[in-house]
Scaffold this motif. Structure first.
Motif, mmCIF file in Angstrom:
data_model
loop_
_atom_site.group_PDB
_atom_site.id
_atom_site.type_symbol
_atom_site.label_atom_id
_atom_site.label_comp_id
_atom_site.label_asym_id
_atom_site.label_seq_id
_atom_site.Cartn_x
_atom_site.Cartn_y
_atom_site.Cartn_z
ATOM 1 N N VAL A 218 10.439 25.999 -9.701
ATOM 2 C CA VAL A 218 11.537 26.901 -9.315
ATOM 3 C C VAL A 218 11.543 28.122 -10.218
ATOM 4 C CG1 VAL A 218 14.055 27.154 -9.238
ATOM 5 C CG2 VAL A 218 12.981 25.121 -8.262
ATOM 6 N N GLU A 219 11.457 27.899 -11.516
ATOM 7 C CA GLU A 219 11.476 29.025 -12.465
ATOM 8 C C GLU A 219 10.306 29.959 -12.211
ATOM 9 O OE1 GLU A 219 10.669 31.525 -15.781
ATOM 10 O OE2 GLU A 219 9.372 29.858 -15.218
ATOM 11 N N HIS A 220 9.132 29.411 -11.998
ATOM 12 C CA HIS A 220 7.935 30.232 -11.775
ATOM 13 C C HIS A 220 8.075 31.060 -10.490
ATOM 14 C CE1 HIS A 220 3.759 31.471 -11.707
ATOM 15 N NE2 HIS A 220 3.702 31.051 -10.457
ATOM 16 N N GLU A 221 8.502 30.419 -9.424
ATOM 17 C CA GLU A 221 8.605 31.114 -8.137
ATOM 18 C C GLU A 221 9.645 32.237 -8.191
ATOM 19 O OE1 GLU A 221 9.471 30.101 -3.444
ATOM 20 O OE2 GLU A 221 8.868 28.483 -4.783
ATOM 21 N N VAL A 222 10.801 31.948 -8.769
ATOM 22 C CA VAL A 222 11.856 32.963 -8.856
ATOM 23 C C VAL A 222 11.420 34.103 -9.775
ATOM 24 C CG1 VAL A 222 14.221 33.393 -9.667
ATOM 25 C CG2 VAL A 222 13.715 31.354 -8.313
ATOM 26 N N ASN A 223 10.818 33.782 -10.916
ATOM 27 C CA ASN A 223 10.372 34.812 -11.850
ATOM 28 C C ASN A 223 9.266 35.677 -11.238
ATOM 29 O OD1 ASN A 223 10.449 36.109 -14.405
ATOM 30 N ND2 ASN A 223 8.606 34.999 -14.991
ATOM 31 N N GLU A 224 8.356 35.054 -10.522
ATOM 32 C CA GLU A 224 7.266 35.791 -9.877
ATOM 33 C C GLU A 224 7.813 36.796 -8.863
ATOM 34 O OE1 GLU A 224 4.385 34.040 -6.793
ATOM 35 O OE2 GLU A 224 3.321 33.844 -8.706
ATOM 36 N N HIS A 225 8.752 36.358 -8.057
ATOM 37 C CA HIS A 225 9.324 37.240 -7.039
ATOM 38 C C HIS A 225 10.188 38.325 -7.695
ATOM 39 C CE1 HIS A 225 10.062 38.132 -2.847
ATOM 40 N NE2 HIS A 225 11.322 38.392 -3.166
ATOM 41 N N SER A 226 10.868 37.981 -8.753
ATOM 42 C CA SER A 226 11.688 38.956 -9.477
ATOM 43 C C SER A 226 10.808 40.060 -10.064
ATOM 44 C CB SER A 226 12.468 38.254 -10.588
ATOM 45 O OG SER A 226 13.270 39.162 -11.279
ATOM 46 N N THR A 227 9.660 39.690 -10.593
ATOM 47 C CA THR A 227 8.717 40.668 -11.147
ATOM 48 C C THR A 227 8.200 41.589 -10.047
ATOM 49 O OG1 THR A 227 8.062 39.079 -12.844
ATOM 50 C CG2 THR A 227 6.559 40.907 -12.443
ATOM 51 N N LEU A 228 7.866 41.041 -8.893
ATOM 52 C CA LEU A 228 7.404 41.832 -7.766
ATOM 53 C C LEU A 228 8.486 42.803 -7.302
ATOM 54 C CD1 LEU A 228 5.276 42.388 -5.537
ATOM 55 C CD2 LEU A 228 6.332 40.535 -4.237
ATOM 56 N N LEU A 229 9.701 42.332 -7.211
ATOM 57 C CA LEU A 229 10.817 43.176 -6.798
ATOM 58 C C LEU A 229 11.074 44.275 -7.829
ATOM 59 C CD1 LEU A 229 12.751 43.486 -4.450
ATOM 60 C CD2 LEU A 229 14.343 41.969 -5.613
ATOM 61 N N ALA A 230 10.877 43.973 -9.110
ATOM 62 C CA ALA A 230 11.058 44.981 -10.161
ATOM 63 C C ALA A 230 10.064 46.123 -9.972
ATOM 64 C CB ALA A 230 10.886 44.345 -11.524
ATOM 65 N N LYS A 231 8.830 45.791 -9.620
ATOM 66 C CA LYS A 231 7.809 46.821 -9.369
ATOM 67 C C LYS A 231 8.205 47.706 -8.188
ATOM 68 C CE LYS A 231 3.951 44.139 -11.187
ATOM 69 N NZ LYS A 231 2.713 43.403 -10.848
ATOM 70 N N VAL A 232 8.713 47.084 -7.145
ATOM 71 C CA VAL A 232 9.116 47.826 -5.946
ATOM 72 C C VAL A 232 10.258 48.779 -6.288
ATOM 73 C CG1 VAL A 232 10.215 47.589 -3.672
ATOM 74 C CG2 VAL A 232 8.346 46.071 -4.327
ATOM 75 N N VAL A 233 11.239 48.305 -7.013
ATOM 76 C CA VAL A 233 12.400 49.127 -7.368
ATOM 77 C C VAL A 233 11.954 50.277 -8.282
ATOM 78 C CG1 VAL A 233 14.569 49.115 -8.667
ATOM 79 C CG2 VAL A 233 14.089 47.316 -7.021
ATOM 80 N N LYS A 234 11.024 50.000 -9.179
ATOM 81 C CA LYS A 234 10.537 51.012 -10.101
ATOM 82 C C LYS A 234 9.792 52.131 -9.364
ATOM 83 C CE LYS A 234 8.476 51.005 -14.649
ATOM 84 N NZ LYS A 234 7.697 50.228 -15.616
#
Length: 182
Positions: A164-180
């Motif tokens: 769960v932690e890995h999946e949520v963190n991975e998607h959060s990192t991807l979303l951070a790139k998109v927002v940036k």
């Protein structure tokens, strides 16, 4: 002729049922004295010792996976991860559009939505990290104690929280790139 096998199986099943009932009644395992007195049949064994063979199948040193206190603690941590992954799945469905911002020009409204979703994802990421940290502390505490525990069950709980932690963190990192990039 197409029902020939079905009738054979049905016949064997009926014979087996009658043999079981006949044997059980002959051995006085089933109390049938109230059959004519009420509409329900008491199928409780008249002799509780008739199930002794089931108990004998369990090993003599059979123990529960954890103590009550430990299982409540570990289940609480797993429950937190379960809630995070359910919220994550709901949020992920809504932020698929935000991931498209990379390929197109984003409007101010789209950027605002992406930032909002990113903030929600960050909160989920923090909650999943917290659950993983708590799980690892609980595992260390459990291993340091002399308490009996089932290592396979514990490993499954730890794996779930880590995934769960890995999946949520991975998607959060991807979303951070998109927002940036927006």
């Amino acid at each position: 002729m197409k029902y020939k096998n079905t009738s054979i199986v049905l016949g064997i099943s009926c014979v087996s049922a009658f043999l079981f009932l006949g044997t059980a009644t002959a051995n006085n395992d089933i109390d049938t004295t109230d059959v004519n007195k009420s509409s329900s049949v008491n199928l409780e064994p008249a002799n509780p010792r008739s199930f002794e063979h089931i108990v004998k199948l369990l090993p003599e040193d059979f123990k529960p996976a954890f103590t009550r206190e430990t299982v409540l603690k570990l289940n609480g941590i797993v429950r937190r991860s379960y809630e995070v992954i359910n919220e994550f799945d709901s949020l992920k469905k809504g932020n698929e559009a935000s991931l498209l911002l990379v390929d197109s020009k984003a409007t101010a409204e789209q950027i605002k939505l992406a930032n909002s979703q990113f903030n929600e994802m960050q909160a989920l990421s923090e909650r999943s990290k917290s659950a993983l940290e708590d799980m690892m502390k609980a595992v260390d505490t459990l291993k340091a104690s002399q308490e009996h525990y089932n290592s396979a069950v514990l490993a499954g709980m730890v794996k779930f929280v880590k995934v769960v932690e890995h999946e949520v963190n991975e998607h959060s990192t991807l979303l951070a790139k998109v927002v940036k990039q927006a």
